[in-house]
Motif scaffolding. Structure first.
Motif, PDB file in Angstrom:
ATOM      1  N   VAL A 152       0.672  -1.152   0.021  1.00 53.70           N
ATOM      2  CA  VAL A 152       0.042  -0.077  -0.002  1.00 53.70           C
ATOM      3  C   VAL A 152       0.957   1.401  -0.040  1.00 53.70           C
ATOM      4  O   VAL A 152       0.647   2.246  -0.751  1.00 53.70           O
ATOM      5  N   GLU A 153       1.878   1.196   1.009  1.00 54.08           N
ATOM      6  CA  GLU A 153       2.823   2.462   0.949  1.00 54.08           C
ATOM      7  C   GLU A 153       3.258   2.546  -0.429  1.00 54.08           C
ATOM      8  O   GLU A 153       3.456   3.846  -0.995  1.00 54.08           O
ATOM      9  N   TRP A 162       1.193   9.232  -1.526  1.00 54.72           N
ATOM     10  CA  TRP A 162       1.384   9.050  -0.030  1.00 54.72           C
ATOM     11  C   TRP A 162       1.464   9.986   1.099  1.00 54.72           C
ATOM     12  O   TRP A 162       0.869   9.929   1.957  1.00 54.72           O
ATOM     13  N   ASP A 163       2.113  11.162   0.690  1.00 57.55           N
ATOM     14  CA  ASP A 163       2.363  12.346   1.620  1.00 57.55           C
ATOM     15  C   ASP A 163       0.961  12.875   1.861  1.00 57.55           C
ATOM     16  O   ASP A 163       0.682  13.547   2.938  1.00 57.55           O
ATOM     17  N   GLU A 164       0.011  12.766   0.943  1.00 56.73           N
ATOM     18  CA  GLU A 164      -1.182  13.622   1.037  1.00 56.73           C
ATOM     19  C   GLU A 164      -2.444  12.638   2.021  1.00 56.73           C
ATOM     20  O   GLU A 164      -3.169  13.275   2.618  1.00 56.73           O
ATOM     21  N   VAL A 165      -2.069  11.407   2.211  1.00 62.83           N
ATOM     22  CA  VAL A 165      -2.925  10.444   2.593  1.00 62.83           C
ATOM     23  C   VAL A 165      -2.387   9.609   3.946  1.00 62.83           C
ATOM     24  O   VAL A 165      -3.261   8.777   4.474  1.00 62.83           O
ATOM     25  N   LYS A 166      -0.995   9.654   4.035  1.00 60.13           N
ATOM     26  CA  LYS A 166      -0.532   8.790   4.804  1.00 60.13           C
ATOM     27  C   LYS A 166      -1.241   8.532   6.452  1.00 60.13           C
ATOM     28  O   LYS A 166      -0.921   7.750   7.052  1.00 60.13           O
ATOM     29  N   ASP A 167      -1.806  10.051   6.858  1.00 57.07           N
ATOM     30  CA  ASP A 167      -2.339   9.957   8.199  1.00 57.07           C
ATOM     31  C   ASP A 167      -3.812   9.557   8.131  1.00 57.07           C
ATOM     32  O   ASP A 167      -4.288   9.894   9.209  1.00 57.07           O
ATOM     33  N   GLY A 175     -13.672  10.627   0.467  1.00 56.80           N
ATOM     34  CA  GLY A 175     -13.401  11.820   1.101  1.00 56.80           C
ATOM     35  C   GLY A 175     -12.228  12.493   0.463  1.00 56.80           C
ATOM     36  O   GLY A 175     -11.677  13.728   0.702  1.00 56.80           O
ATOM     37  N   LEU A 176     -11.612  11.920  -0.549  1.00 56.47           N
ATOM     38  CA  LEU A 176     -10.411  12.529  -1.543  1.00 56.47           C
ATOM     39  C   LEU A 176     -11.165  13.442  -2.595  1.00 56.47           C
ATOM     40  O   LEU A 176     -12.261  13.112  -2.790  1.00 56.47           O
ATOM     41  N   SER A 177     -10.267  14.329  -3.061  1.00 58.98           N
ATOM     42  CA  SER A 177     -10.788  15.322  -4.126  1.00 58.98           C
ATOM     43  C   SER A 177     -10.902  14.375  -5.223  1.00 58.98           C
ATOM     44  O   SER A 177     -10.193  13.195  -5.293  1.00 58.98           O
TER      45      SER A 177
END
Length: 279
Positions: A152-153, A162-167, A175-177
């Motif tokens: 996944v990563e 990754w940097d936009e959704v990792k948390d 919920g994403l654009s």
């Protein structure tokens, strides 16, 4: 004075591009090969004598007016056309790495693992971000959480997400654009490590900023994958594609490296289309 194009699209009686007129380097290293393919939907013929060699680890764009057969050619590659009653290749053959993909012995499920697909409209599953990306691996029987986490990563990094959704991996993909959802669908496609990625108008529903991000991603992904994309945006083909094929009324008119096709097309019909004389 240029001759005015007729208001109705003529049926071309013979193939415009004869076999052997493609760039020699494309023929010598084809990942995908169409050999004189005719294709029908029931009694209606949609493709005539498609002869086309697509090289590995490059971006190949299909351009042409609506209804010219671009998406039909694309969907032949993962046999999605099989889902349409009466749709079939009536002559010729389509090969990936020299293997005829329409043989009765071909495992279509295996073929679709090798040939991933990204659609015109982003289609995340009603699941979490993590669940979307790991879906193909879980269906294939992968249960080891460490392997899934790593995949996944890696896939989200590969899709520049990754940097936009990792948390928030466990939150809903809805919920994403729009642009993020399309990159998520690309991450889902590459998670199972296909050899080829098909993209059918991947940016048509996106704003310019999201489009730019997906185009940058396409350029990066060709380092690992063979990419074939359909686009109505000729500037996108110029920006992204190493080679471009122009189709018209179910026939391949011209196929060449992108710069040559746009700057010095061999066929008048190609030049007229690029210059906007018809669409």
């Amino acid at each position: 004075m240029e001759t005015q194009l007729p208001s109705t699209i003529p049926v071309l009686p013979e193939p415009i591009l004869q076999p052997g007129t493609q760039p020699p380097e494309a023929v010598s290293e084809a990942k995908i090969r169409f050999e004189h393919v005719d294709f029908c939907y029931g009694s209606k013929q949609a493709l005539w004598d498609i002869h086309l060699d697509i090289p590995p680890q490059q971006v190949t764009a299909f351009i042409g007016p609506s209804g010219c057969g671009k998406s039909t050619v694309l969907r032949c590659l993962n046999r999605m056309n099989d889902m349409v009653p009466g749709a079939r290749v009536t002559s010729g053959k389509i090969e990936i790495d020299g293997e005829d993909i329409n043989l009765a012995t071909q495992d279509v499920t295996d073929l679709r693992k090798r040939v991933g697909m990204v659609f015109q409209k982003s289609n995340p599953f009603p699941d979490s971000i993590y669940g979307n990306v790991s879906y193909g691996l879980r269906i294939a029987g992968v249960k080891d959480r460490k392997i899934l986490d790593e995949a996944v990563e890696a896939s989200l990094r590969g899709a520049a997400l990754w940097d936009e959704v990792k948390d928030r991996l466990q939150t809903s993909a809805f919920g994403l654009s729009g642009g993020q959802q399309q990159r998520l669908c690309i991450a889902r496609a590459i998670a199972v490590r296909p050899e080829i990625i098909l993209m059918d108008e991947p940016c048509s529903a996106l704003d310019p900023i999201a489009t730019s991000k997906v185009e940058d991603l396409i350029t990066k992904l060709k380092e690992e994958f063979t990419i074939v994309m359909v686009t109505h945006n000729m500037e996108q083909a110029r920006r992204c594609a190493d080679r471009t094929a122009f189709f018209y009324v179910g026939k391949l008119v011209e196929f060449d490296d992108t710069m040559t096709l746009f700057q010095n097309p061999a066929q008048k019909l190609t030049r007229d289309y690029i210059m906007g004389r018809f669409s």
